[in-house]
Write an enzyme that holds these catalytic residues in place. Structure first.
Site, mmCIF file in Angstrom:
data_model
loop_
_atom_site.group_PDB
_atom_site.id
_atom_site.type_symbol
_atom_site.label_atom_id
_atom_site.label_comp_id
_atom_site.label_asym_id
_atom_site.label_seq_id
_atom_site.Cartn_x
_atom_site.Cartn_y
_atom_site.Cartn_z
ATOM 1 N N HIS A 283 -0.878 34.194 -2.169
ATOM 2 C CA HIS A 283 0.192 35.195 -2.226
ATOM 3 C C HIS A 283 1.185 34.983 -1.080
ATOM 4 O O HIS A 283 2.404 34.908 -1.302
ATOM 5 C CB HIS A 283 -0.444 36.593 -2.146
ATOM 6 N N GLU A 284 0.652 34.874 0.133
ATOM 7 C CA GLU A 284 1.523 34.700 1.297
ATOM 8 C C GLU A 284 2.168 33.315 1.304
ATOM 9 O O GLU A 284 3.306 33.152 1.750
ATOM 10 C CB GLU A 284 0.719 34.914 2.585
ATOM 11 N N HIS B 219 5.338 33.427 -0.676
ATOM 12 C CA HIS B 219 6.445 33.993 0.112
ATOM 13 C C HIS B 219 7.007 32.925 1.057
ATOM 14 O O HIS B 219 8.225 32.762 1.186
ATOM 15 C CB HIS B 219 5.952 35.179 0.954
#
Length: 372
Positions: free
Chosen positions: A30-31, A34
């Site tokens: 997820h990170e 980003h």
């Protein structure tokens, strides 16, 4: 047995390890999404941490400080221009560079990348499960076992029989129970919960036959059992069919996931600590993973699928502090023709962050309260 002993008994060391691994991988990807979308647009990323809390190890690479932190409960990415910057007078002001300088679509792309990555990962895991384990047919119940000397054995039912109709009525794919959608094959349990004449229509070796019998659901107040183990009928599927089924399953699950989150917020605002089967906290999740670890690899894959779906949709909720809340602020600023002021955005994000933290504390307290 005290509370600590009760919690320890519900968990296993292997289950805890798998829980940390599954959550860690989902959060890391997820990170990382980003990070990738920010760097792709030329925005610097100051730091990327696997884990939270005190930093155990750090190393600079390609302009980013990569960290390993003490608490294995997620991670974070520090994107330049997303947080306020010093104004030179000991105060803070809204950033004007990096993320803050991106157009609205660029900001949305960075924020949306994390949840979409979890969603894509969930679809991939679900596709792999269906392709290797088969696609469940929700409108059929396969008899997996028949107990010796049971009523089912007397009737002539066999393992491998597929029940396709109850009292002449085809089993629906889904049914609604208590406002929740359930697979149709689970209706066999309710069908046998009442007495009277019963007919099971069974498909065996390509032929269909009926098994009619009189049924007493209870004798002297004791529930009677037919003596079968059953589950959904499973059909082999190619990868394209497995993927299409994964997309359909995910689409159909969205309303249930949103209702579950809605129920969580309702319980939070009313301080209702009663158990909710639809949403689990960290202890409940570890308990489920502990059980799945004893079942096998594909059970863990299913848990990983659910974790990624939950992470994707939770982060898309329009709550300040979450990705969805930040996207909402970007869209509001775009519609206004100018971003929110620093004080407005700071107040909204602070309130959202406090809400999310309180919600996390509530979920943990509710988890622990089960053991009192």
């Amino acid at each position: 047995m005290n509370v600590i002993q009760s919690i320890a008994a519900a968990l296993t060391p292997m289950g805890l390890l798998w829980t940390l691994l599954l959550i860690g991988v989902a959060t890391f990807l997820h990170e990382l999404a980003h990070y990738a979308l920010a760097r792709w647009q030329g925005v610097a990323v100051k730091s990327f941490s696997v884990g939270m809390g005190p930093v155990l190890f750090q190393r600079p690479w390609r302009g980013t400080e990569w960290r390993l932190s003490l608490l294995p409960i997620g991670g974070y990415v520090e994107i330049d221009g997303m947080a306020p910057e010093e104004d030179g007078k000991g105060g803070l002001r809204q950033a004007t560079r990096g993320f803050a300088a991106l157009p609205a679509w660029g900001k949305v792309a960075v924020l949306l990348a994390g949840p979409l990555t979890n969603l894509v990962l969930a679809l991939g895991l679900m596709t792999a499960t269906f392709a290797s384990q088969g696609v469940p047919a929700l409108d059929r119940a396969r008899i997996e076992s028949v107990q010796p000397d049971s009523r089912a054995e007397t009737l002539g039912l066999r393992a491998g029989d597929v029940i396709v109709a109850l009292n002449g009525q085809p089993i629906p794919e889904t049914r609604t129970v208590g406002g929740q959608t359930r697979p149709g094959w689970e209706g066999l349990r309710d069908f046998l919960a009442t007495g009277g004449p019963k007919t099971l229509t069974v498909r065996r070796d390509g032929e269909t036959r009926d098994f009619a019998f009189d049924w007493q659901a209870r004798v002297n107040g004791e529930r009677q059992l037919l003596g079968i183990g059953y589950g959904p009928d499973v059909q082999d599927a190619s990868v394209p069919v497995a993927f299409a089924t994964a997309v359909t399953t995910t689409t159909e699950a969205v309303p249930q996931i949103l209702r579950a989150f809605g129920g969580l917020f309702a319980r939070f605002f009313t301080l209702d600590l009663s158990r909710d089967e639809n949403v689990s906290g960290p202890i409940g999740t570890a308990e489920i993973v502990s059980r799945a670890a004893t079942v096998g690899f594909w059970a863990l894959v299913q848990i990983a699928t659910l974790l990624n779906l939950s992470l994707a949709f939770f982060n898309l909720l329009p709550v300040p502090g979450l990705d969805g809340g930040r996207i909402l602020l970007v869209l509001v600023g775009s519609l206004r023709g100018r971003p929110l002021s620093f004080s407005q955005e700071q107040a909204i994000n602070l309130a959202g962050f406090a809400l999310v933290m309180l919600l996390m504390v509530f979920v943990v307290v509710r988890d622990v309260s089960r053991f009192f």
